[in-house]
Write a protein that holds these residues in place. Structure first.
Motif, mmCIF file in Angstrom:
data_model
loop_
_atom_site.group_PDB
_atom_site.id
_atom_site.type_symbol
_atom_site.label_atom_id
_atom_site.label_comp_id
_atom_site.label_asym_id
_atom_site.label_seq_id
_atom_site.Cartn_x
_atom_site.Cartn_y
_atom_site.Cartn_z
ATOM 1 N N GLU A 140 27.564 -12.810 7.750
ATOM 2 C CA GLU A 140 26.582 -12.284 6.703
ATOM 3 C C GLU A 140 25.283 -12.568 6.994
ATOM 4 O O GLU A 140 24.921 -13.823 7.268
ATOM 5 C CB GLU A 140 27.091 -12.552 5.191
ATOM 6 N N VAL A 141 24.307 -11.780 6.928
ATOM 7 C CA VAL A 141 23.035 -11.975 7.112
ATOM 8 C C VAL A 141 22.272 -11.672 5.730
ATOM 9 O O VAL A 141 22.785 -10.706 5.060
ATOM 10 C CB VAL A 141 22.411 -11.173 8.124
ATOM 11 N N PHE A 142 20.938 -12.388 5.633
ATOM 12 C CA PHE A 142 20.276 -12.204 4.271
ATOM 13 C C PHE A 142 18.764 -12.327 4.484
ATOM 14 O O PHE A 142 18.239 -12.543 5.627
ATOM 15 C CB PHE A 142 20.838 -13.417 3.471
ATOM 16 N N GLY A 143 18.126 -11.740 3.591
ATOM 17 C CA GLY A 143 16.580 -11.870 3.767
ATOM 18 C C GLY A 143 16.000 -10.562 4.442
ATOM 19 O O GLY A 143 16.522 -10.104 5.248
ATOM 20 N N VAL A 144 14.680 -10.609 4.253
ATOM 21 C CA VAL A 144 13.937 -9.737 5.001
ATOM 22 C C VAL A 144 14.233 -9.818 6.580
ATOM 23 O O VAL A 144 14.171 -8.824 7.414
ATOM 24 C CB VAL A 144 12.482 -9.861 4.751
ATOM 25 N N ALA A 145 14.226 -11.064 7.139
ATOM 26 C CA ALA A 145 14.172 -11.424 8.460
ATOM 27 C C ALA A 145 15.652 -11.032 8.986
ATOM 28 O O ALA A 145 16.020 -11.467 10.282
ATOM 29 C CB ALA A 145 13.888 -12.550 9.023
ATOM 30 N N ARG A 146 16.645 -10.980 8.185
ATOM 31 C CA ARG A 146 17.970 -10.873 8.239
ATOM 32 C C ARG A 146 18.800 -11.960 9.111
ATOM 33 O O ARG A 146 19.376 -11.876 10.253
ATOM 34 C CB ARG A 146 18.335 -9.305 9.415
ATOM 35 N N LYS A 147 18.356 -13.280 8.505
ATOM 36 C CA LYS A 147 18.941 -14.478 9.222
ATOM 37 C C LYS A 147 20.289 -14.640 8.762
ATOM 38 O O LYS A 147 20.645 -14.492 7.439
ATOM 39 C CB LYS A 147 18.118 -15.597 8.903
ATOM 40 N N MET A 148 21.087 -15.484 9.598
ATOM 41 C CA MET A 148 22.621 -15.955 9.203
ATOM 42 C C MET A 148 22.193 -17.401 8.731
ATOM 43 O O MET A 148 21.226 -18.089 8.796
ATOM 44 C CB MET A 148 23.228 -15.759 10.215
ATOM 45 N N ASP A 149 23.401 -17.870 8.050
ATOM 46 C CA ASP A 149 23.233 -19.383 7.734
ATOM 47 C C ASP A 149 23.217 -20.151 8.977
ATOM 48 O O ASP A 149 23.863 -20.039 10.098
ATOM 49 C CB ASP A 149 24.613 -19.761 7.019
#
Length: 346
Positions: A243-252
């Motif tokens: 899963e990715v998140f945030g504007v930059a589409r970063k993973m954990d």
């Protein structure tokens, strides 16, 4: 049966055809000059913060040990320096086939990254290619090094057209995607030294279990974590589809953080040096101690570097000026790359 492919149907790439923070390719004459003048009796080199492998590429006449905490760097280093042989024709045929792909279905990449760092069509292509590489590997159609070379080709192709300023902390919004993904054939040596080794682990753990005539150390200098700057390439290299998140589409990225970007850098460095088994240690560290903004400032002071190395052996320091990479927020003059050479006592 193998399919004949004309050389004008594909392009080739070399190890330095990639953008990377702290890349030492332009400093190779400086580094190799010091090694050749000061370390004449070496037959093996361990590059334990190898990054893109630029420094290791200058010593292919020796046994090479590479290591990097990021899997995306490890897989590229295995492509360039791995001891396993590979079939260049397999790489060529795959690259030509991948470059001809059109009208692909949605996949993990389109679902998460369409029209951010890459166009929707390029995301579809990236996702398809990465999935296909794994399928070929699982079927036994390609070996471990061929897999690594194909992943490397994909990562280099992505980096060439990415809608970024050289790293993946952000993408530029509202731009036209005017460059399409095109894979090149990496010109990796078919037969490397059979004693070469490539690792993907913490350097402080690694040095307890390896020996080399020369250990080259090029740790992160400041608080900028490489896993933050290159999270997307790391994501595609690992291909765990997180899963990715945030504007930059970063993973954990919590398991990929380097101690050398934190306040514990000096302590980690002292432990590292104490555990190294080598004739020589060569540390590359610039003079950014108080020159940039807070994130750019070096984590280990010159005083601590000298104190720690002098406990291990006799130390010489060499320096060369160069233009530092910045993100536009720092105006840095008189930047120097320094090489601290330690001839170990035992």
């Amino acid at each position: 049966m193998a399919v004949a492919v004309k050389t004008n149907e594909y392009k080739t790439s070399l190890i330095n055809n990639r953008r990377y923070l702290g890349n030492k390719y332009k400093l190779l004459p400086f580094i190799t000059g010091v090694v050749n003048d000061e370390c004449p009796d070496i037959t093996s080199i361990a590059d334990i913060f190898a990054g893109t492998g630029a420094v290791s590429s200058a010593f292919t006449d020796k046994v090479i040990i590479t290591n990097d905490l990021m899997y995306s760097n490890y897989i590229c280093n295995y492509a360039w320096f791995g001891a396993e042989e590979y079939d260049p024709q397999i790489i060529i045929e795959c690259v030509v086939r991948y470059n001809s792909l059109t009208d692909l279905e949605d996949n993990y990449m389109t679902d998460n990254f369409a029209d951010t760092y890459f166009s929707r069509d390029d995301c579809a292509k990236i996702g398809y290619i990465r999935e296909d590489i794994e399928a070929l590997y699982k079927k036994g159609d390609i070996n471990t090094r061929e897999r690594a070379i194909l992943i490397t080709s994909l990562l280099y192709a992505m980096d060439k057209i990415a809608n970024t300023c050289g790293h993946y902390d952000a993408y530029r919004k509202g731009v036209e995607f005017d460059k399409a993904l095109e894979l090149y054939v990496p010109m990796a040596n078919r037969q490397n030294n059979p004693n070469n080794q490539c690792f993907n682990t913490d350097s402080n753990d690694l040095v307890k279990n390896i020996e080399a005539d020369l250990v080259y150390i090029d740790p992160p200098y400041n608080s900028r974590q490489y896993c933050d700057a290159y999270h997307l390439l790391e994501n595609v290299a690992r291909w765990e589809k997180p899963e990715v998140f945030g504007v930059a589409r970063k993973m954990d990225r919590s398991t990929m953080k380097s101690k050398y970007c934190t306040q514990s850098a000096t302590e980690a460095f002292e432990q590292l040096i104490g555990d190294i088994k080598a004739k020589y240690i060569l540390l590359s560290y610039n003079n950014m101690a108080e020159k940039g903004n807070d994130r750019s400032n070096a984590k280990i002071s010159d005083q601590d570097i000298m104190r720690i190395l002098e406990k291990k052996g006799e130390v010489k320091v060499f320096s060369e000026s160069y233009k530092a990479f910045t993100t536009g927020k720092s105006d840095i003059d008189d930047n120097q790359e320094r090489l601290f050479l330690c001839r170990c006592f035992n």
